[in-house]
Design an enzyme around this catalytic site. Structure first.
Site, mmCIF file in Angstrom:
data_model
loop_
_atom_site.group_PDB
_atom_site.id
_atom_site.type_symbol
_atom_site.label_atom_id
_atom_site.label_comp_id
_atom_site.label_asym_id
_atom_site.label_seq_id
_atom_site.Cartn_x
_atom_site.Cartn_y
_atom_site.Cartn_z
ATOM 1 N N GLY A 205 -23.724 -27.958 30.319
ATOM 2 C CA GLY A 205 -23.647 -27.004 29.227
ATOM 3 C C GLY A 205 -23.208 -25.650 29.734
ATOM 4 N N ASP A 206 -22.989 -24.741 28.816
ATOM 5 C CA ASP A 206 -22.631 -23.387 29.224
ATOM 6 C C ASP A 206 -23.855 -22.480 29.162
ATOM 7 O OD1 ASP A 206 -22.960 -22.886 26.496
ATOM 8 O OD2 ASP A 206 -20.803 -22.758 26.092
ATOM 9 N N GLY A 207 -23.682 -21.254 29.615
ATOM 10 C CA GLY A 207 -24.817 -20.340 29.666
ATOM 11 C C GLY A 207 -25.343 -19.963 28.296
ATOM 12 N N GLY A 209 -25.257 -21.687 25.620
ATOM 13 C CA GLY A 209 -25.884 -22.827 24.966
ATOM 14 C C GLY A 209 -27.098 -23.327 25.714
ATOM 15 N N VAL A 210 -26.897 -24.315 26.592
ATOM 16 C CA VAL A 210 -28.010 -24.941 27.306
ATOM 17 C C VAL A 210 -28.750 -23.927 28.180
ATOM 18 C CG1 VAL A 210 -28.629 -26.704 29.012
ATOM 19 C CG2 VAL A 210 -26.940 -27.218 27.241
ATOM 20 N N GLU A 249 -31.282 -15.219 41.951
ATOM 21 C CA GLU A 249 -30.460 -14.923 43.119
ATOM 22 C C GLU A 249 -29.113 -14.498 42.561
ATOM 23 O OE1 GLU A 249 -28.017 -14.414 45.618
ATOM 24 O OE2 GLU A 249 -27.659 -16.575 45.580
ATOM 25 N N CYS A 282 -21.770 -14.325 47.107
ATOM 26 C CA CYS A 282 -22.577 -13.151 46.763
ATOM 27 C C CYS A 282 -22.951 -12.333 47.997
ATOM 28 C CB CYS A 282 -23.830 -13.571 46.000
ATOM 29 S SG CYS A 282 -24.784 -14.865 46.822
ATOM 30 N N GLU A 382 -18.977 -5.801 42.088
ATOM 31 C CA GLU A 382 -18.759 -7.043 42.820
ATOM 32 C C GLU A 382 -17.458 -7.665 42.328
ATOM 33 O OE1 GLU A 382 -21.408 -10.835 44.244
ATOM 34 O OE2 GLU A 382 -21.451 -10.337 42.112
#
Length: 479
Positions: A205-207, A209-210, A249, A282, A382
């Site tokens: 799923g995407d952020g 949604g799920v 994180e 990161c 970033e």
């Protein structure tokens, strides 16, 4: 192209409750390499319900048995590394040699470190000699939502799943929709290893949604998320109403402080580290702080090193860098490179546009800016691409001030032959990790940051601790 795959819920592969197809794009070719289904609320609820039902039995499973299953998983993992490497190379653009060694290799490395840590972890122990009838019990947090990124997918999946499994948590994994294929292979491995139904579940799923559904779900006890600071903020807000534990994180803007007495390989090492994984890390050393006595020499060397970094398709063997993950990231990086030019930084390598000879694919020129000051956009944001900013400094105090002048605090790097200065810097730099003179942190060392780089720690015993609650018992009876 790989055909659409289902979700792994309660020990079996199941079709999504509704059809919502998503094309996974190969960033080397800009063509689809797979089609997946994005889950809806019914899929999320089914996975959470399975994890919740499995929790009592998994928590009660002796830790030795949980460790044994992770050991079995490692053995299976070793037989699937080529499958994982091919998947990650196609879906997120890691050059195939790098995908085999660094990307796939990270997973077994972390799982092995968890085994070592778990065998020495005191899940139950007395409070102390002064209180023989008090007991401290480290107990699983409960049902954990694991939300992982596209840039180091198997690295992050194993850091979360390995720790959660050993701690006694059940889990729902939502990998990035940009790089889901390796996660599906991992689900096959979990199934083959024999983890009980419901202990591990996977829903794509995407952020929005799920991801949001898991973060706000009342039956989720913890969210472990790796990704952008922006998304981490949104997850924290979504989780606030249920007061669930949130482990983040997030991003970084690492300072690599190079003093005049740095070893002769320090600049080259810093540039190549920045370019690794096409700058999509990161903990990348994206700000190179160079003492003025060697500044001009360092700029010249950094430009020369970057100019020799080859860019090419992920499917090609060799030590080149691949594309960035998608068009959105490519456009963002191009805008930030242009912003660096517009704000007066001196472009000494790379620049906007694709490298010569590459007119298709999300390729970025290895780019170096000199004469950057820490208030420029390229020093603050970033970039998440192969773009290095070089900033001059005069004194140790000035270096510390510049390095700490950032909302992030993940990883900083120090290059000096003065041991006392190195130790002073380690104490004064505000970051969760400091690495000296090219020496990486050792196996089992905790990974994580301060400030807007997140909270909590991953890896080794600290990673296990993040999935545990502490229960204090008074009046413990001798057994």
């Amino acid at each position: 192209m790989i055909e659409k795959r289902d979700f792994y819920i309660n020990g079996q592969w199941v079709a999504p409750a509704s059809s919502n197809d998503f094309e996974v794009i190969d960033p080397s070719t800009e063509s689809p390499c797979a089609v997946i289904s994005l889950g809806g609320e019914a899929d999320t609820n089914a996975a959470v319900a399975a994890a919740k039902a499995a929790l009592p039995g998994w928590m009660a499973t002796p830790v030795e048995d949980r460790i044994a299953l992770v050991e079995k998983l490692i053995a299976i993992y070793e037989t699937r590394t080529e499958d994982l490497a091919q998947a990650m190379s196609a879906e997120m653009g890691a050059p195939i040699d790098m995908a085999r060694t660094q990307q796939a290799g990270a997973g077994s490395y972390h799982l092995q470190n968890f085994i070592r840590a778990a065998k020495n972890f005191a899940f139950e122990h007395p409070l102390g000699d002064h209180a023989p009838n008090d007991r401290i019990i480290h107990e699983a947090v409960g049902v954990a939502a694991l939300i992982t990124p596209w840039n180091w997918p198997m690295n992050q999946i194993t850091l979360k799943v390995g720790a959660a499994a050993i701690a006694g948590c059940t889990m729902v994994l939502k990998p990035s929709e940009q790089s889901p294929l390796n996660a599906m292979i991992f689900a096959e491995m979990m199934d083959e290893a024999g983890f009980p139904p419901g202990v591990f579940n996977l829903v794509n799923g995407d952020g929005a949604g799920v991801g949001t559904q898991l973060s706000s779900h009342p039956d989720i006890d913890m969210v472990s998320f790796t990704g952008s600071t922006r998304a981490g903020t949104a997850i924290s807000k979504a989780a606030a109403d249920t007061l669930k534990k949130v482990h983040l994180e997030l991003g970084g803007k690492g300072a690599n402080v190079i003093f005049e007495d740095a070893d002769e390989k320090a600049v080259k090492r810093g540039v190549l580290h920045m370019m690794n994984n096409t700058g999509q890390s990161c903990n990348a050393p994206s700000r190179m702080l160079v003492q003025k006595g060697i500044y001009d020499q360092a700029v010249e060397e950094a430009a020369a090193v970057a100019a020799k970094v080859e860019v090419g398709p992920a499917s090609k063997e060799g030590r080149h860098i691949g594309p960035v993950v998608n068009e959105l990231q490519w456009n963002k990086i191009q805008d930030l490179i242009q912003k660096g030019i517009d704000e007066g930084a001196r472009l000494v390598a790379g620049g906007t546009g694709r490298p010569d000879g590459l007119n298709k694919g999300f390729y970025v020129k290895p780019t170096v800016f000199a004469d950057v000051n820490n208030q420029m956009t390229i020093a603050r944001e970033e970039i998440f691409g192969p773009v290095l900013s070089i900033i001059p400094f005069e004194t140790e105090e000035e270096a510390i001030e510049i390095a700490n002048d950032t909302p992030y605090g993940l990883t900083n790097y120090v290059q000096t032959q003065d041991a006392n200065r190195a130790n002073r810097m380690a104490r004064k730099l505000r970051a969760g990790m400091i690495e000296m003179n090219g020496k990486s942190r050792s196996a089992g060392s905790p990974f994580g940051g301060m400030k807007q780089s997140g909270n909590g720690r991953e890896g080794g015993s600290w990673g296990i601790e993040d999935f545990l609650e502490i229960k204090a018992v008074g009046g413990w009876a001798a057994e």
